[in-house]
Write a protein that holds these residues in place. Structure first.
Motif, mmCIF file in Angstrom:
data_model
loop_
_atom_site.group_PDB
_atom_site.id
_atom_site.type_symbol
_atom_site.label_atom_id
_atom_site.label_comp_id
_atom_site.label_asym_id
_atom_site.label_seq_id
_atom_site.Cartn_x
_atom_site.Cartn_y
_atom_site.Cartn_z
ATOM 1 N N UNK A 7 -3.962 -14.011 -10.282
ATOM 2 C CA UNK A 7 -4.040 -15.435 -9.975
ATOM 3 C C UNK A 7 -2.849 -16.171 -10.586
ATOM 4 N N UNK A 8 -2.294 -17.099 -9.845
ATOM 5 C CA UNK A 8 -1.162 -17.872 -10.344
ATOM 6 C C UNK A 8 -1.630 -19.120 -11.086
ATOM 7 N N UNK A 9 -0.745 -19.645 -11.930
ATOM 8 C CA UNK A 9 -1.003 -20.874 -12.686
ATOM 9 C C UNK A 9 0.261 -21.728 -12.645
ATOM 10 N N UNK A 10 0.134 -23.047 -12.824
ATOM 11 C CA UNK A 10 1.337 -23.890 -12.898
ATOM 12 C C UNK A 10 2.179 -23.531 -14.116
ATOM 13 N N UNK A 11 3.495 -23.668 -13.993
ATOM 14 C CA UNK A 11 4.388 -23.300 -15.095
ATOM 15 C C UNK A 11 5.442 -24.381 -15.311
ATOM 16 N N UNK A 12 5.044 -25.466 -15.962
ATOM 17 C CA UNK A 12 6.025 -26.519 -16.254
ATOM 18 C C UNK A 12 6.914 -26.120 -17.427
ATOM 19 N N UNK A 13 7.863 -26.974 -17.768
ATOM 20 C CA UNK A 13 8.701 -26.756 -18.934
ATOM 21 C C UNK A 13 7.809 -26.688 -20.169
ATOM 22 N N UNK A 14 8.133 -25.773 -21.092
ATOM 23 C CA UNK A 14 7.339 -25.560 -22.288
ATOM 24 C C UNK A 14 8.081 -26.091 -23.510
ATOM 25 N N UNK A 15 7.360 -26.139 -24.624
ATOM 26 C CA UNK A 15 7.999 -26.504 -25.882
ATOM 27 C C UNK A 15 7.645 -25.457 -26.930
ATOM 28 N N UNK A 16 8.651 -24.996 -27.658
ATOM 29 C CA UNK A 16 8.435 -23.990 -28.689
ATOM 30 C C UNK A 16 9.042 -24.387 -30.005
ATOM 31 N N UNK A 17 8.389 -23.963 -31.074
ATOM 32 C CA UNK A 17 8.838 -24.336 -32.414
ATOM 33 C C UNK A 17 8.643 -23.132 -33.330
ATOM 34 N N UNK A 18 9.739 -22.577 -33.822
ATOM 35 C CA UNK A 18 9.675 -21.516 -34.820
ATOM 36 C C UNK A 18 9.935 -22.138 -36.181
ATOM 37 N N UNK A 19 8.903 -22.189 -37.008
ATOM 38 C CA UNK A 19 9.015 -22.797 -38.339
ATOM 39 C C UNK A 19 8.874 -21.705 -39.391
ATOM 40 N N UNK A 20 9.797 -21.677 -40.334
ATOM 41 C CA UNK A 20 9.821 -20.659 -41.373
ATOM 42 C C UNK A 20 9.480 -21.305 -42.716
ATOM 43 N N UNK A 21 8.550 -20.650 -43.453
ATOM 44 C CA UNK A 21 8.037 -21.203 -44.711
ATOM 45 C C UNK A 21 8.256 -20.209 -45.847
ATOM 46 N N UNK A 22 8.484 -20.734 -47.036
ATOM 47 C CA UNK A 22 8.574 -19.913 -48.231
ATOM 48 C C UNK A 22 7.188 -19.568 -48.752
ATOM 49 N N UNK A 23 7.141 -18.639 -49.678
ATOM 50 C CA UNK A 23 5.867 -18.129 -50.199
ATOM 51 C C UNK A 23 5.022 -19.217 -50.845
ATOM 52 N N UNK A 24 5.650 -20.250 -51.401
ATOM 53 C CA UNK A 24 4.905 -21.343 -52.034
ATOM 54 C C UNK A 24 4.018 -22.079 -51.041
ATOM 55 N N UNK A 25 4.308 -21.932 -49.760
ATOM 56 C CA UNK A 25 3.534 -22.645 -48.741
ATOM 57 C C UNK A 25 2.543 -21.741 -47.994
ATOM 58 N N UNK A 26 2.393 -20.484 -48.431
ATOM 59 C CA UNK A 26 1.541 -19.558 -47.670
ATOM 60 C C UNK A 26 0.105 -20.063 -47.541
ATOM 61 N N UNK A 27 -0.478 -20.549 -48.626
ATOM 62 C CA UNK A 27 -1.879 -20.985 -48.562
ATOM 63 C C UNK A 27 -2.080 -22.133 -47.569
ATOM 64 N N UNK A 28 -1.274 -23.201 -47.627
ATOM 65 C CA UNK A 28 -1.457 -24.261 -46.627
ATOM 66 C C UNK A 28 -1.129 -23.795 -45.198
ATOM 67 N N UNK A 29 -0.190 -22.862 -45.045
ATOM 68 C CA UNK A 29 0.115 -22.349 -43.712
ATOM 69 C C UNK A 29 -1.090 -21.595 -43.146
ATOM 70 N N UNK A 30 -1.738 -20.794 -43.974
ATOM 71 C CA UNK A 30 -2.919 -20.052 -43.507
ATOM 72 C C UNK A 30 -4.064 -21.009 -43.211
ATOM 73 N N UNK A 31 -4.239 -22.011 -44.050
ATOM 74 C CA UNK A 31 -5.270 -23.016 -43.784
ATOM 75 C C UNK A 31 -5.019 -23.708 -42.453
#
Length: 536
Positions: free
Chosen positions: A265-289
Motif C-alpha cells: 500500500x502506498x502512503x503520501x510522502x511530503x518533505x520530511x524534517x530530520x534532526x541528529x542531536x549528539x549528547x555527552x555522557x552528562x546528559x544521558x539520564x535526561x536523554x533516556x527520560x
C-alpha cells in the motif's frame, strides 16, 4: 531417453505453462514431482541422469544443477573465477557474507525462472539461498556456500496500480530505488530507512519505517505477495486467498516461499524534517527520560520516528539521537523535551525521503565484519538507564579489538505500531498492544579481523546474558526477537511464542511438506533453530 538438457528444458516449459496456474496442491515426494512433470509431457526417466550414477554428494549435485542452469540460461548464471561473479561476492554489506563462495549465481528475470531454479534444486538436492539486498551480517544468510545463490537483481520493477494505491515491487530492489521510482508521484511505501537495504528480507522479517508510528511496519502494509512455493507453484497470497500463507509471510522470513513480487500500500510522502542531536555522557539520564516520554507520546503524534545510539568515539562517550518527522516541521511538540537538552552538535534539516534514506545509509559502511544482535523488554526507564551504564562499563573488554566500534541502539515498538499489527488478520510476531510499548535494543558492532570474531561474539553474547537476567529480575523480559536485527545465534521464531511458532509450522507443513525451505535453503532463521545452533 531424453538428455539431461532436454529434460530440464521441458521442466522449465512446464513451470512456465503449468505451475504458474497453480492450485494449493503440493509436490510431496520425488514420485509426486515425477507425476506432475509427466502431466506436462516430460520423460521423467531422465531424472536418473541428474543422479550422476548414484553419487549424491552436494558437490556433484551442485555441479549438475549449475551446469544445467548455465546451459538453459547462459549469461544469467555466473560462475566462479569470472569478473561478474567476483563483483557479486564482493558487494555484500558484511565481510562475512562476502566470504561465502556459491557454486554458481543465478539471476532470474521473471517468476517462472524462480520456480524453475527451485525445482532444479529439488531434483538435484543442491542447496540454495536468495539475495535481495544482502544486508544481513552473517555468512550464508543470503548466499549459499557451495550451492546456488539466487540473485534477484534483475527483478527490479516498481509499478503502480490504476489508482496508485498499491505499488508492485520486485525483490531485486533496494529501498533507495523504490523511493526514487515513487517520488514523482509524491508517494512512498512503508520501507527501510537506509537506501541500500533490500526489499525482500526487510519486508518478510518486519520492517521499521520512518512512517511506522502512522501506518505500522512493512509487514502490516502488504496488500498481497506473489510467491513461489516449494512445489514450484506461483500463487498470490492475500488476506482472503491463501490467507494462511499471507499471514505466515508477515514475519516468517524465508520459511514459506520465495516472494517474487511485493504489493505494498502506498502512503503520501511530503518533505520530511530530520534532526541528529549528539549528547555527552552528562546528559544521558535526561536523554533516556525524553526517549521514554516520546515513546509514550506516540499515540498523540504519529509523524515522529526516532532512535538513540550510544557509543564511544575518540575516548568520549556520546548518545546520538536521530529524530525524524515525516512533515516539514522543524520543532514539533513531541520533540520539545529532547531538543531542550544541551547538545554538542545538531544536524537538523529538511530532506526528501530519498535524501534521508541516503543519509542514514552513510552510517552503515560496507566492507567490515559485522554483527547485529537484539533483545527486547517492556519499556522501563530504570532498566534503560541501567543498561546504558552497564554497556559503557564493559566496553574496555573489547578495547584491543582492531577497528572495533560497538554501538548500543534504543528504539521502541510503540503503541501505534502494535495496534497496526492487527491489520489484515495480524502478523506472526506475537506482539500485543495490551502489554504496552516494547523496548527494542540491539548491539551493532563492526571490526576488522576474522581472528577477533569469537572475541566479539562472546562479548556481545555475555553482555546480553547479563542484561536479560536483569530484565527477568525486574519482570519486564520479552522473548520476542526482531528478525531483521537478529544474530546468527538467535532462535527468532521461538521468540514469537509457542502458538505462533506452531501456526507457522502448520502452514509450512501444508505448503512445504518435504521441508524444502528448511533443508535446501538452510541459511537464515529457520522454524526450529538459529542459523548457527552452537552459541559463541
Amino acid at each position: 531417453m531424453r538428455s539431461m538438457w532436454q529434460f530440464l528444458g521441458a521442466l522449465i516449459a512446464a513451470s512456465s505453462l503449468g505451475l504458474a496456474q497453480a492450485s494449493s496442491s503440493t509436490l510431496e515426494t520425488e514420485e509426486d514431482v515425477a507425476t506432475a512433470l509427466k502431466s506436462y509431457g516430460v520423460n521423467t526417466a531422465a531424472i536418473n541422469t541428474l543422479r550422476s550414477a548414484g553419487n549424491k554428494s552436494t558437490e556433484v549435485a551442485c555441479q549438475t544443477a549449475c551446469s544445467s542452469l548455465s546451459h538453459l540460461y547462459g549469461s544469467q548464471v555466473l560462475s566462479p573465477d569470472t569478473t561478474a561473479y567476483n563483483n557479486f561476492t564482493g558487494a555484500f554489506w558484511s565481510v562475512q557474507q562476502e566470504e561465502v563462495q556459491p557454486r554458481c549465481i543465478f539471476k532470474p528475470s521473471k517468476n517462472t525462472e524462480v520456480s524453475a531454479v527451485v525445482l532444479v534444486s529439488r531434483l538435484t538436492q543442491c542447496p540454495f539461498a536468495a539475495k535481495s539486498g544482502g544486508h544481513a551480517a552473517f555468512a550464508g544468510a543470503s548466499s549459499s556456500p557451495g550451492g546456488i545463490t539466487i540473485w534477484f537483481t534483475d527483478m527490479n520493477e516498481v509499478t503502480l496500480n490504476a489508482d496508485k494505491s498499491v505499488a508492485s515491487i520486485g525483490p531485486g530492489n533496494v529501498w533507495g530505488m523504490v523511493y526514487e521510482a515513487l517520488a514523482p508521484y509524491g508517494l512512498a511505501v512503508i520501507g527501510g530507512r537506509a537506501s541500500s537495504i533490500g526489499v525482500g528480507g526487510f519486508t518478510t522479517g518486519g520492517g521499521i519505517s520512518f512512517y511506522s508510528n502512522l501506518y505500522g511496519w512493512a509487514i502490516d502494509n502488504v496488500e498481497s505477495y506473489e510467491v513461489v512455493t516449494a512445489s514450484g507453484h506461483i500463487v498470490t497470497a492475500t488476506e482472503n486467498k491463501y490467507s494462511d500463507l499471507y499471514w505466515g509471510l508477515r514475519g516468517g522470513g524465508n520459511n514459506l516461499g520465495l516472494v517474487t513480487k511485493f504489493n505494498l500500500y502506498t502512503v503520501p510522502s511530503p518533505l520530511m524534517y530530520g534532526d541528529t542531536r549528539v549528547f555527552l555522557e552528562t546528559e544521558f539520564d535526561p536523554v533516556i527520560n525524553a526517549f521514554v516520554n516520546i515513546v509514550h507520546d506516540a499515540p498523540n503524534d504519529g509523524n515522529a520516528q526516532y532512535y538513540i545510539a550510544f557509543l564511544s568515539t575518540g575516548g568520549v562517550n556520546i548518545a546520538s539521537a536521530e529524530l525524524t518527522y515525516v512533515k516539514n516541521v522543524s520543532n514539533p511538540p513531541i520533540y520539545q523535551q529532547i531538543k531542550s537538552i544541551p547538545a554538542v552538535s545538531d544536524n537538523s534539516t529538511a530532506r526528501t525521503l530519498v535524501q534521508y534514506a541516503e543519509y542514514i545509509d552513510s552510517d552503515n559502511p560496507y566492507g567490515l565484519r559485522e554483527v547485529y544482535w537484539p533483545i527486547s523488554a517492556y519499556l522501563n526507564e530504570e532498566f534503560a538507564k541501567w543498561t546504558v551504564d552497564y554497556f559503557f562499563s564493559v566496553l574496555p573488554q573489547v578495547a584491543n579489538v582492531t577497528g572495533a566500534q560497538p554501538v548500543l541502539v534504543y528504539q521502541a515498538v510503540s503503541e501505534p505500531m502494535l495496534k497496526n499489527m492487527t491489520k489484515y488478520g495480524g502478523n506472526a510476531l506475537g506482539l500485543e498492544a495490551s502489554k504496552g510499548p516494547v523496548h527494542l535494543m540491539h548491539i551493532s558492532f563492526w571490526w576488522d579481523n576474522a581472528s577477533d570474531d569469537d572475541t566479539v561474539y562472546n562479548w556481545v553474547g555475555s553482555f546480553w546474558d547479563t542484561v536479560l537476567a536483569k530484565a527477568k529480575d525486574m519482570g519486564i523480559y520479552n522473548e520476542w526477537i526482531y528478525m531483521n536485527y537478529a544474530s546468527q545465534f538467535q532462535n527468532v521464531i521461538a521468540g514469537y511464542g509457542a502458538e505462533n511458532k506452531a501456526r507457522l509450522q502448520k502452514i509450512a507443513a501444508k505448503y512445504d511438506p518435504q521441508g524444502v525451505w528448511q533443508t535446501l535453503q538452510p541459511g537464515y532463521f529457520k522454524l526450529t533453530h538459529a542459523p548457527v545452533v552452537t552459541s559463541p
